[in-house]
Design a protein around this motif. Structure first.
Motif, PDB file in Angstrom:
ATOM      1  N   GLY A  24     -10.766 -16.282  15.147  1.00 21.40           N
ATOM      2  CA  GLY A  24     -10.072 -17.491  15.569  1.00 21.40           C
ATOM      3  C   GLY A  24      -8.644 -17.612  15.080  1.00 21.40           C
ATOM      4  O   GLY A  24      -8.178 -18.699  14.786  1.00 21.40           O
ATOM      5  N   GLY A  26      -6.179 -17.010  16.932  1.00 20.63           N
ATOM      6  CA  GLY A  26      -5.562 -17.712  18.053  1.00 20.63           C
ATOM      7  C   GLY A  26      -4.327 -17.074  18.662  1.00 20.63           C
ATOM      8  O   GLY A  26      -3.669 -17.673  19.497  1.00 20.63           O
ATOM      9  N   PHE A  38      -8.785 -22.935  23.570  1.00 22.11           N
ATOM     10  CA  PHE A  38      -9.524 -23.040  22.313  1.00 22.11           C
ATOM     11  C   PHE A  38     -10.795 -23.846  22.521  1.00 22.11           C
ATOM     12  O   PHE A  38     -10.798 -24.844  23.244  1.00 22.11           O
ATOM     13  N   TRP A  41     -13.969 -25.383  17.807  1.00 22.49           N
ATOM     14  CA  TRP A  41     -13.868 -24.798  16.464  1.00 22.49           C
ATOM     15  C   TRP A  41     -12.638 -23.902  16.317  1.00 22.49           C
ATOM     16  O   TRP A  41     -12.511 -23.195  15.338  1.00 22.49           O
ATOM     17  N   GLY A  42     -11.799 -23.912  17.322  1.00 19.88           N
ATOM     18  CA  GLY A  42     -10.579 -23.119  17.235  1.00 19.88           C
ATOM     19  C   GLY A  42     -10.750 -21.672  17.650  1.00 19.88           C
ATOM     20  O   GLY A  42      -9.883 -20.847  17.392  1.00 19.88           O
ATOM     21  N   TYR A  43     -11.871 -21.381  18.291  1.00 14.25           N
ATOM     22  CA  TYR A  43     -12.068 -20.014  18.782  1.00 14.25           C
ATOM     23  C   TYR A  43     -11.717 -19.955  20.263  1.00 14.25           C
ATOM     24  O   TYR A  43     -11.801 -20.959  20.972  1.00 14.25           O
TER      25      TYR A  43
ATOM     26  N   ARG B  42      -1.394 -23.429  10.468  1.00 11.62           N
ATOM     27  CA  ARG B  42      -1.895 -24.407  11.428  1.00 11.62           C
ATOM     28  C   ARG B  42      -0.864 -25.481  11.773  1.00 11.62           C
ATOM     29  O   ARG B  42      -0.807 -25.960  12.879  1.00 11.62           O
TER      30      ARG B  42
END
Ligand code: SF4
Lengths: 80, 261
Positions: A24, A26, A38, A41-43, B42
């Motif tokens: 993840g 990204g 996404f 869970w950000g995957y 992030r």
């Protein structure tokens, strides 16, 4: 792999993500927002796996080079 | 004629010294980006893949600089290095230990670069394990630079090394504290290492290469070997190179060293 013509017209390129390897980071979603998104869970989720334009192919190759987990692959398959 | 040869050699020597420092700075930057890259940005707007590409770009640029550093050192007739020395760390006469560290570090770094360029075709763990070699390679680079470099006695260069060391320590700690790395024990170990190794290097540096008398060690220990081989060239080379750094102090101390032996 059939060693046919070099042109992309005969071949289709598509992307594949190994969900077990993927961590993840990204990178792939950042460069290919038209194809990926996404999940909660950000995957990454693959919405479209086929690479259409040359630009998309170039971007996908960049991701393939840098995906920290080598989970992102550009695969070629012969046109049916 | 003699002057015509001397000038390019002097130039080579300047390029060797400066490219070594530049390569070190670039590789430090690449290390920091690599360490922090695993830390996920992030909050930062910029796509994180740009950091990964920057990491690769700077690392390759640093490797090219390192190649310049090595090629100019090898080509310089005064160094008596020869082409095989690029891959053979042993048997150097000029500051052998610190030169060997530099050569070994370069060879390992080359392995890291090559496996990274071929990454797609290699098993992930192999690439990753080889990539971790960069940490000891970087430390070896610091010791090589401080020990071999004739500029280590200058305050500005010392500050450069200190800043580079500090940045890497901070980056490693940022990553360790982020909890990204394995177990708590592993994190504790890594954090301790990241403090202990630079601290040891610094203590050594202040007792050795940072002192103005550092280069005289080598002249005194080497002049024995030189006199047995009967080559006067190497003595004059040492004098030229040390003299070219513009420290009058130095030539005096090396004379003292030669007399001692
Ligand atoms: S770049 Fe690789 S590891 Fe990162 S999200 Fe995409 S597939 Fe997963």
């Amino acid at each position: 792999m059939s060693g046919g013509t070099r042109g992309t017209s005969r071949r289709r390129l598509r992307i594949q993500i190994d969900p077990i390897r993927c961590d993840g980071y990204g990178y792939c979603v950042e460069l290919l927002p038209e194809l990926l998104s996404f999940d909660d869970w950000g995957y990454p989720i693959v919405n479209h796996s086929e690479l259409g334009t040359a630009d998309e192919v170039a971007l996908a190759k960049r991701v393939e080079h840098l995906c920290p987990r080598l989970a992102f692959r550009v695969l070629r398959e012969a046109k049916p | 004629m003699a002057a015509a040869i001397a000038i390019p050699s002097q130039l080579l020597w300047y390029v060797t010294r400066s490219s070594g420092l530049i390569a070190f700075g670039l590789i430090t930057a690449a290390v920091v980006l690599g360490v922090l890259g695993a830390e996920r940005f992030r909050t930062i707007e910029r796509p994180r893949i740009h950091y990964a590409e920057l990491h690769r770009g700077i690392a390759l640029f640093g490797t090219v600089m390192l190649a310049v550093h090595i090629l100019t050192a090898v080509v310089d007739p005064f160094t008596h290095l020869g082409w095989t020395s690029i891959f053979d760390p042993f048997g150097r006469t000029y500051r052998p230990l610190y030169l060997a560290l530099g050569i070994a570090a370069f060879d390992l770094l080359l392995a890291v670069v090559v496996t990274s360029l071929l990454r797609k075709h290699l098993p992930l763990t192999l690439w990753k394990c080889i990539h971790f070699v960069v940490y000891p390679v970087w430390v070896a680079g610091v010791v090589h630079g401080l020990g071999t470099g004739t500029d280590s006695k200058f305050l500005i260069v010392q500050i450069f090394y200190l800043v580079n060391l500090a940045i890497v320590v901070v980056a490693v700690w940022a990553r360790v504290l982020s909890g990204d790395v394995g177990s708590r024990l592993a994190r504790f170990g890594l954090g301790t290492l990241a403090l202990a190794v630079p601290a040891l290097v610094m203590i050594w540096a202040y007792r050795g290469p940072f002192l103005p008398s550092w280069s005289s060690h080598f002249v005194s220990s080497r002049s024995v070997a030189v006199s047995t081989s009967g080559s006067q060239k190497q003595v004059s080379h040492e004098a030229t190179h040390e003299g070219s750094s513009g420290e009058p102090n130095d030539s005096r101390s090396s004379e003292g060293g030669s007399r001692d032996s």
